[in-house]
Scaffold this active site. Structure first.
Site, PDB file in Angstrom:
ATOM      1  N   LEU A 269     -40.186 -89.814  26.272  1.00  0.00           N
ATOM      2  CA  LEU A 269     -41.193 -88.840  26.675  1.00  0.00           C
ATOM      3  C   LEU A 269     -40.958 -88.451  28.134  1.00  0.00           C
ATOM      4  O   LEU A 269     -40.861 -89.327  28.991  1.00  0.00           O
ATOM      5  CB  LEU A 269     -42.571 -89.509  26.573  1.00  0.00           C
ATOM      6  CG  LEU A 269     -43.796 -88.597  26.517  1.00  0.00           C
ATOM      7  CD1 LEU A 269     -43.854 -87.859  25.184  1.00  0.00           C
ATOM      8  CD2 LEU A 269     -45.072 -89.418  26.693  1.00  0.00           C
ATOM      9  N   HIS A 270     -40.843 -87.167  28.404  1.00  0.00           N
ATOM     10  CA  HIS A 270     -40.677 -86.798  29.819  1.00  0.00           C
ATOM     11  C   HIS A 270     -41.130 -85.391  30.146  1.00  0.00           C
ATOM     12  O   HIS A 270     -41.159 -84.995  31.298  1.00  0.00           O
ATOM     13  CB  HIS A 270     -39.200 -86.906  30.224  1.00  0.00           C
ATOM     14  CG  HIS A 270     -38.361 -85.796  29.656  1.00  0.00           C
ATOM     15  ND1 HIS A 270     -37.915 -85.792  28.367  1.00  0.00           N
ATOM     16  CD2 HIS A 270     -37.924 -84.640  30.191  1.00  0.00           C
ATOM     17  CE1 HIS A 270     -37.223 -84.694  28.140  1.00  0.00           C
ATOM     18  NE2 HIS A 270     -37.209 -83.971  29.226  1.00  0.00           N
TER      19      HIS A 270
END
Ligand code: UD1
Ligand code: UDP
Length: 379
Positions: free
Chosen positions: A218-219
């Protein structure tokens, strides 16, 4: 005295400039670098410095044995706004291009790095080739969507991965020439998978059994910089950890590490059962982890493509994707950010027969460099 603002045709040299700056750009350009090297072509790399931590940048040059960048900007990382970051990269890129005077530059994807590189070249009258052109999420919240659209409109050569992306470009009425080439991530996976199988010990190191764990990343800005979205996705991961007794491996992007702390969600996440939070991995370890996972959960563009190519089912933690080819072949489920939907996605995708075809083409790097070479020879 006239000020030199643009470069004339006779001032340009028969060489290729490659812009990199972010993790996925380095990985996706690695096969193009190899192809250029194989053909003995004169090329050089400009690294904008957008990514700078060892495990987001240099590790890929070391592992994949890539040539050193001729230019690397060291002060870009300090900028904390899109405009500031892009402006610095634009000014530095222009200087480097004025010195090198390549006939063509290539940029890959939708990061700020690529907009800066493409714009610097465009303004100097250097031809621009956009690798991974034509992707559209139609989500105007995303900085990547702004960048893609702008780059596509100022490029001479649009290297579209698929027929769908070609249609997007035609609909947008771009000026450049469109070529359906496939996505260079296909070559990156192909060139490195066997090496990863031989060299990587990551499964043993993390105590994992193939097909018996989930991989989670996740980013993206809209996922991690908005507390409600980040919390909701983490609640979804918690629900999964309770519903399935599988380890969930989470190599954490530096941006996400920072926002977890900032929003005080670090304690919450540390208590999620079976969640193993680790530092970002090198490409060989990451390929090994994704190739052997029972399920990938991600908001990453490149990881949606890779899991599809590796025949590992994917659940995308976003409202949309600019890679609809992955859902069309049945490899990807767009879950959004609500916990129940994430659980539904995991149930729908787990154990799915990976009988889909890779939609991202064959030998894309060779096709792209053929076109680049033709343009250098004036064809
Ligand atoms: C960028 C791209 C995104 C891409 C991602 C790949 C844009 C607008 N976004 O997002 O499309 O998916 O790269 O990973 O260009 N940081 C470090 N070390 C690093 C890099 C980043 O600590 O090596 C931290 C810094 O606090 C930085 C933050 O992460 O401010 C965000 O980095 P940035 O490059 O601005 O955006 P990404 O989220 O990495
Ligand atoms: N990747 C990696 N190590 C990690 C996470 C990702 O090598 O810990 C690789 C992954 O294999 C893929 C690319 O990084 O090729 C995806 O980059 P990212 O998710 O940062 O960006 P995006 O593709 O969303 O732009």
């Amino acid at each position: 005295m006239s000020e030199l603002k643009v470069l004339r045709e006779n001032e340009l040299q028969d060489k290729v400039g490659l812009f990199v700056g972010t993790r996925p750009g380095i990985i996706k350009f690695s096969p193009l670098m190899r192809e250029l090297q194989k053909r003995g072509r004169d090329f050089f790399i400009i690294h904008t410095g957008q990514h700078y931590s060892y495990d987001m940048d240099k590790i890929f040059f070391d592992e994949l044995e890539l040539p050193e960048p001729r230019y690397k900007f060291l002060d870009v990382a300090k900028s904390r706004t899109h405009g500031g970051q892009t402006a610095k990269m634009l000014a530095r890129s222009e200087k480097a291009l004025m010195k090198e005077r390549p006939r063509i530059v290539l940029v890959c994807g939708d990061a700020n790095t690529n907009l800066a590189g493409a714009l610097a070249a465009r303004k100097l009258h250097i031809k621009v080739g956009h690798v991974e052109s034509g992707l559209r999420s139609d989500d105007w919240r995303m900085p990547e969507e702004h960048n893609r659209i702008m780059i596509d409109h100022i490029s001479e050569f649009l290297f579209a991965p698929t027929e769908q992306t070609k249609r997007n470009l035609i609909e947008d009425n771009v000026r450049g020439k469109i070529f359906v080439t496939g996505n260079t991530i296909v070559d990156a996976v192909e060139q490195n998978l066997d090496i990863a199988r031989k060299k990587s010990v990551v499964l043993d190191k993390l105590g994992l059994t193939s097909q018996k764990y989930f991989l989670f990343t996740l980013h993206r800005e809209e996922s991690v910089d908005f507390k409600e979205n980040l919390r909701s996705i983490l609640q979804g991961i918690k629900v999964l950890s309770e519903a399935f007794d599988y380890p969930i491996i989470f190599p954490t992007h530096p941006r996400t590490k920072k926002t977890l702390k900032y929003f005080k969600l670090d304690t919450y996440i540390s208590k999620i059962k079976n969640l193993n939070i680790i530092d970002p991995l090198g490409y060989l370890d990451f390929l090994m982890l994704s190739g052997n996972a029972a399920l990938v959960l991600t908001d990453s563009g490149g990881i949606q493509e890779e899991s599809c190519i590796l025949k590992v089912p994917c659940v995308t933690l976003r409202q949309n994707t600019e890679r609809p080819e992955t859902t069309e072949v049945g490899a990807n489920y767009i879950a959004g950010t609500e916990p129940d939907e994430i659980l539904n996605g995991a149930r729908a995708m787990l154990g799915k027969k990976p009988n889909w075809e890779n939609p991202f083409g064959k030998s894309p790097s060779k096709k792209i460099i053929d076109i680049v070479e033709n343009s250098l020879s004036g064809q």
